[in-house]
Design a protein around this motif. Structure first.
Motif, mmCIF file in Angstrom:
data_model
loop_
_atom_site.group_PDB
_atom_site.id
_atom_site.type_symbol
_atom_site.label_atom_id
_atom_site.label_comp_id
_atom_site.label_asym_id
_atom_site.label_seq_id
_atom_site.Cartn_x
_atom_site.Cartn_y
_atom_site.Cartn_z
ATOM 1 N N THR A 36 47.410 47.333 62.425
ATOM 2 C CA THR A 36 48.637 47.019 62.896
ATOM 3 C C THR A 36 49.105 45.408 62.381
ATOM 4 O O THR A 36 48.215 45.617 61.367
ATOM 5 C CB THR A 36 48.765 46.060 64.864
ATOM 6 O OG1 THR A 36 47.653 45.174 64.536
ATOM 7 C CG2 THR A 36 48.740 47.162 66.064
ATOM 8 N N GLN A 37 50.389 45.189 62.393
ATOM 9 C CA GLN A 37 50.974 43.531 61.497
ATOM 10 C C GLN A 37 50.361 42.622 61.022
ATOM 11 O O GLN A 37 49.839 42.477 60.506
ATOM 12 C CB GLN A 37 52.006 42.919 62.096
ATOM 13 C CG GLN A 37 54.131 44.559 61.973
ATOM 14 C CD GLN A 37 54.830 43.553 63.156
ATOM 15 O OE1 GLN A 37 54.595 42.308 63.324
ATOM 16 N NE2 GLN A 37 55.733 44.438 62.831
ATOM 17 N N ASP A 38 49.221 42.324 62.357
ATOM 18 C CA ASP A 38 48.034 41.272 61.741
ATOM 19 C C ASP A 38 47.122 41.234 61.579
ATOM 20 O O ASP A 38 46.675 40.653 60.528
ATOM 21 C CB ASP A 38 47.423 40.346 62.967
ATOM 22 C CG ASP A 38 46.789 41.522 64.058
ATOM 23 O OD1 ASP A 38 47.237 42.646 64.106
ATOM 24 O OD2 ASP A 38 45.684 41.205 64.586
#
Length: 155
Positions: A36-38
C-alpha cells in the motif's frame, strides 16, 4: 565490463511482516491489497501488489471495466480463471490458468479486465511497477505469455 554486485555475507533480518488488507476495486472485485501507499517509498519500484482469489462469482464477476493507467507497468499472474484484457492501444488478450500478462501504461492507456467465466475459482495476483522517469512517456505496450510458453520448473 564491470559488474556492480554485492555478495551477502549473512542473511538479512525481516524488517516487518505485512498483512494484506481486504478491499475491492474495479466494479467491486474483492481482493487483498498487500503493498500500500505507506510502503511505496520504501519498496520503489514496487508500487502495489493485489491478490485475488474466490470461488464465489459475486466476488469477481463484474471485473475491471475501462479505467486509465499512466507511468507504470502491471504484471498479472493468473493461477486459476480467465480474464479478457482490452485496451485503447488496440491490444487484446485472454489471460488463463498459469499465464502472465505484462502491460506498460507509459504515457497512458485505458484498459479493461473482464472475467470470461461465470463460475469456478478466479485466483491470481497483480504487481504494479513504477517506471523510471525517462520511460514514463513511452508508448503503451502489452504482451500475453501463455502457460505453455513459460519456462517450467519441476522438482
Amino acid at each position: 565490463m564491470s559488474t556492480n554486485t554485492t555478495q551477502l555475507q549473512q542473511p538479512r533480518r525481516v524488517e516487518r511482516l505485512i498483512a494484506g488488507m481486504p478491499t475491492s476495486d474495479g466494479a467491486g472485485v474483492k481482493l487483498t491489497r498487500v503493498l500500500t501507499q505507506d510502503l511505496q517509498r520504501r519498496l520503489d519500484p514496487f508500487l502495489m501488489l493485489d491478490a485475488f482469489g474466490s470461488d464465489k462469482p459475486d466476488d469477481y464477476i463484474a471485473g475491471f471495466p475501462d479505467h486509465p493507467h499512466r507511468g507504470f507497468e502491471t504484471v498479472t499472474y493468473m493461477i486459476a480463471g480467465r480474464m479478457l484484457h482490452r485496451d485503447s492501444a488496440g491490444n487484446e488478450g485472454l489471460l488463463e490458468n498459469g499465464g502472465v500478462q505484462w502491460m506498460t501504461a507509459g504515457r497512458g492507456v485505458i484498459h479493461s479486465e473482464i472475467p470470461q467465466q461465470e463460475h469456478g475459482v478466479m485466483e491470481g495476483f497483480q504487481l504494479w511497477l513504477n517506471l523510471p522517469g525517462r520511460d514514463k512517456m513511452n508508448p503503451p505496450w502489452y504482451r500475453d505469455f501463455k502457460n505453455a510458453d513459460l519456462p517450467q520448473f519441476t522438482t
